[in-house]
Design an enzyme around this catalytic site. Structure first.
Site, PDB file in Angstrom:
ATOM      1  N   ASN A  73      40.525  44.863  30.408  1.00 13.47           N
ATOM      2  CA  ASN A  73      41.965  45.101  30.550  1.00 13.47           C
ATOM      3  C   ASN A  73      42.563  45.759  29.310  1.00 13.47           C
ATOM      4  O   ASN A  73      42.329  45.310  28.188  1.00 13.47           O
ATOM      5  CB  ASN A  73      42.699  43.760  30.749  1.00 13.47           C
ATOM      6  CG  ASN A  73      42.435  43.167  32.109  1.00 13.47           C
ATOM      7  OD1 ASN A  73      41.599  43.650  32.860  1.00 13.47           O
ATOM      8  ND2 ASN A  73      43.149  42.109  32.426  1.00 13.47           N
ATOM      9  N   ILE A  74      43.368  46.794  29.555  1.00 15.19           N
ATOM     10  CA  ILE A  74      43.985  47.537  28.454  1.00 15.19           C
ATOM     11  C   ILE A  74      45.483  47.711  28.716  1.00 15.19           C
ATOM     12  O   ILE A  74      45.870  48.215  29.773  1.00 15.19           O
ATOM     13  CB  ILE A  74      43.339  48.945  28.323  1.00 15.19           C
ATOM     14  CG1 ILE A  74      41.820  48.850  28.103  1.00 15.19           C
ATOM     15  CG2 ILE A  74      44.020  49.766  27.221  1.00 15.19           C
ATOM     16  CD1 ILE A  74      41.359  48.338  26.770  1.00 15.19           C
ATOM     17  N   ASP A  75      46.294  47.314  27.757  1.00 13.75           N
ATOM     18  CA  ASP A  75      47.738  47.513  27.863  1.00 13.75           C
ATOM     19  C   ASP A  75      48.292  48.085  26.548  1.00 13.75           C
ATOM     20  O   ASP A  75      48.854  49.185  26.515  1.00 13.75           O
ATOM     21  CB  ASP A  75      48.410  46.167  28.203  1.00 13.75           C
ATOM     22  CG  ASP A  75      49.891  46.318  28.489  1.00 13.75           C
ATOM     23  OD1 ASP A  75      50.456  47.378  28.199  1.00 13.75           O
ATOM     24  OD2 ASP A  75      50.508  45.364  28.996  1.00 13.75           O
ATOM     25  N   GLY A  82      42.872  41.127  26.903  1.00  8.97           N
ATOM     26  CA  GLY A  82      43.230  41.313  25.490  1.00  8.97           C
ATOM     27  C   GLY A  82      42.250  42.191  24.746  1.00  8.97           C
ATOM     28  O   GLY A  82      41.822  41.871  23.645  1.00  8.97           O
ATOM     29  N   ASP A 129      48.486  41.182  37.510  1.00  8.38           N
ATOM     30  CA  ASP A 129      47.915  40.570  36.312  1.00  8.38           C
ATOM     31  C   ASP A 129      48.676  39.274  35.963  1.00  8.38           C
ATOM     32  O   ASP A 129      49.908  39.261  35.982  1.00  8.38           O
ATOM     33  CB  ASP A 129      48.065  41.611  35.179  1.00  8.38           C
ATOM     34  CG  ASP A 129      47.205  41.299  33.974  1.00  8.38           C
ATOM     35  OD1 ASP A 129      46.212  40.564  34.120  1.00  8.38           O
ATOM     36  OD2 ASP A 129      47.523  41.814  32.879  1.00  8.38           O
ATOM     37  N   HIS A 130      47.936  38.212  35.624  1.00 14.83           N
ATOM     38  CA  HIS A 130      48.529  36.948  35.139  1.00 14.83           C
ATOM     39  C   HIS A 130      49.655  36.393  36.017  1.00 14.83           C
ATOM     40  O   HIS A 130      50.787  36.230  35.553  1.00 14.83           O
ATOM     41  CB  HIS A 130      49.074  37.099  33.715  1.00 14.83           C
ATOM     42  CG  HIS A 130      47.995  37.174  32.682  1.00 14.83           C
ATOM     43  ND1 HIS A 130      47.214  36.087  32.329  1.00 14.83           N
ATOM     44  CD2 HIS A 130      47.554  38.209  31.929  1.00 14.83           C
ATOM     45  CE1 HIS A 130      46.347  36.455  31.401  1.00 14.83           C
ATOM     46  NE2 HIS A 130      46.510  37.740  31.151  1.00 14.83           N
ATOM     47  N   ASP A 153      46.407  32.762  37.286  1.00 18.76           N
ATOM     48  CA  ASP A 153      46.064  32.310  35.941  1.00 18.76           C
ATOM     49  C   ASP A 153      46.431  30.832  35.771  1.00 18.76           C
ATOM     50  O   ASP A 153      47.556  30.476  35.467  1.00 18.76           O
ATOM     51  CB  ASP A 153      46.802  33.174  34.909  1.00 18.76           C
ATOM     52  CG  ASP A 153      46.521  32.725  33.484  1.00 18.76           C
ATOM     53  OD1 ASP A 153      45.723  31.783  33.295  1.00 18.76           O
ATOM     54  OD2 ASP A 153      47.097  33.320  32.556  1.00 18.76           O
ATOM     55  N   SER A 195      42.492  45.673  24.020  1.00 18.60           N
ATOM     56  CA  SER A 195      42.902  46.973  23.487  1.00 18.60           C
ATOM     57  C   SER A 195      42.222  47.239  22.155  1.00 18.60           C
ATOM     58  O   SER A 195      41.954  46.320  21.385  1.00 18.60           O
ATOM     59  CB  SER A 195      44.424  47.031  23.324  1.00 18.60           C
ATOM     60  OG  SER A 195      45.017  47.400  24.546  1.00 18.60           O
TER      61      SER A 195
HETATM   62 ZN   LIG Z   1      45.495  39.059  29.966  1.00 23.06          ZN
END
Ligand SMILES: [Zn+2]
Length: 392
Positions: free
Chosen positions: A271-273, A229, A98-99, A120, A231
């Site tokens: 995406n979930i963090d 972003g 990711d990123h 990214d 969540s």
């Molecule tokens: Zn992100």
């Protein structure tokens, strides 16, 4: 385990009106629990590792500024962790970085065995973003590996990703970017935000998603649109953290109904963090309050102190510093550590099960035909040959 390029997992999402949640993981028990929950729900899994997590898994001295070597060792460790579950897991799985901001790190991740990378370049001028994305695509596709890029900028703050303001993606530019770069998946900016402070009444710009997808389809492009972003920041969990000694004020996420709307409009990966950080933090706080006898163990005492000094912290890598080795390698040396690892696993189960169902990925494993990296390499090679013939 059916380890596959990420694109192979995502390509059925739009036609079947669902999205695939992609969870960021940063420790062994989190990965173990995410995989087993996906397996139980017969939902394919996308396991994501961010750059700070890569440093953490590489046992970097400073995970925020890890060296190339430390990131490489973190990436190798992530692949090794995944291999531990090879015989237990039969759903399709992709491992995605990711990123990533640097081309050489993307190339290293392809070499180490990641089946997808995100380059990214969203902070760069358009032409520069096109150029670095194109170079990563050329390298990754020659190995069959999926590439995700980003167009437009998300507001918010998470790990090393920070931007004060968002710049929405211009849907008219989306096909041009995809055609020039050959990218498989594209993160777009339409109102989501990194971190836990997204605000309390977020409305997404659904029309940006609809127009981007329609423009792509019009040009015959089956690129997957990605929502970063995203969540949901469940308010019941925030409340429980605060009841157990935490102090989180004004934190909010993207309402589930807003996410369901954009899934219908063409978002294929979400995406979930933050949500997992919240559920894990709630569980750890609850555990330590319930078993105050555990604090006789030195490592647990350190965790209690850290949580007391930082009541707003939700990054468990920071307040579980004393369990660093157990987090990286999954060993359970004593009772306290093993109970904490159990709290992590339960927190992961809670979030994965909810979102897999909400986003419609429940039972979707059977839709996905196995494709190896070698098979995708041939697909990309044939595409390039066709383009050369067309141009000539
Ligand atoms: Zn992100």
């Amino acid at each position: 385990m059916n380890l596959m390029p990420m694109y192979s997992i995502l390509k059925k999402t739009y036609d079947n009106s669902y999205a695939q949640p992609a969870f960021n993981i940063t420790c062994y028990n989190q990965l173990k629990s995410a995989l087993s929950m996906h397996e139980s729900l017969r939902s394919p899994a996308i396991i994501q590792v961010g750059m700070i997590a890569m440093g953490f898994l590489g046992d970097a001295k400073d995970m925020y500024h890890s060296t190339f070597k430390e990131k490489k060792s973190g990436a190798e460790n992530a692949i090794r962790m995944l291999r531990d579950f090879e015989n237990e897991i039969s759903i399709p799985v992709a491992i995605h970085a990711d990123h990533v901001k640097e081309i050489d790190i993307c190339k290293m991740l392809v070499d180490v065995g990641f089946t997808s990378v995100m380059i990214d370049g969203s902070h760069l001028p358009y032409d520069d973003n096109v150029e670095i994305t194109r170079e990563v695509v050329r390298y990754a596709h020659s190995e069959g590996v999926t590439v995700e890029a980003e167009l437009g900028v998300l507001a918010g703050n998470e790990d090393d990703i920070f931007s004060e303001k968002s710049t929405y993606t211009n849907p008219m530019v989306v096909p041009d970017f995809v055609q020039k770069t050959g990218v498989d998946c594209l993160a777009i900016s339409f109102g989501t935000k990194h971190g836990a402070n997204k605000g309390l009444s977020i409305k997404l710009r659904d029309q940006i998603v609809t127009a981007s997808k329609e423009n792509l389809l019009h040009c015959g492009l089956d690129t997957i649109l990605v929502s970063h972003g995203s969540s949901t920041v469940p308010q019941y969990i925030v409340k429980e953290i605060n009841l157990n000694g935490g102090v989180l004020e004004g934190v909010g996420g993207i309402p589930i109904d807003e996410l369901k709307k954009v899934i219908n409009s063409g978002i294929g990966k979400i995406n979930i963090d933050t949500d997992m950080r919240l559920s894990i933090t709630r569980n750890v706080r609850e555990l330590l309050l319930k078993h105050d006898n555990l604090s006789s163990e030195k490592t647990i005492k350190e965790i209690c102190n850290s949580l007391e000094i930082n009541p707003g912290e939700i990054d468990f890598r920071l307040y579980l510093k004393s369990l660093r080795t157990a987090l990286i390698y999954g060993s359970k040396s004593d009772r306290g550590a093993s109970l904490i690892m159990n709290s992590i696993e339960k927190g992961v189960q809670e979030i994965v099960s909810q979102l897999v169902v909400h986003f419609g990925s429940l039972g979707k494993s059977t839709l996905i035909k196995f494709e190896s990296l070698e098979m995708m390499r041939e697909v990309y090679r044939t595409r390039i040959k066709r383009q050369v013939i067309k141009a000539g």
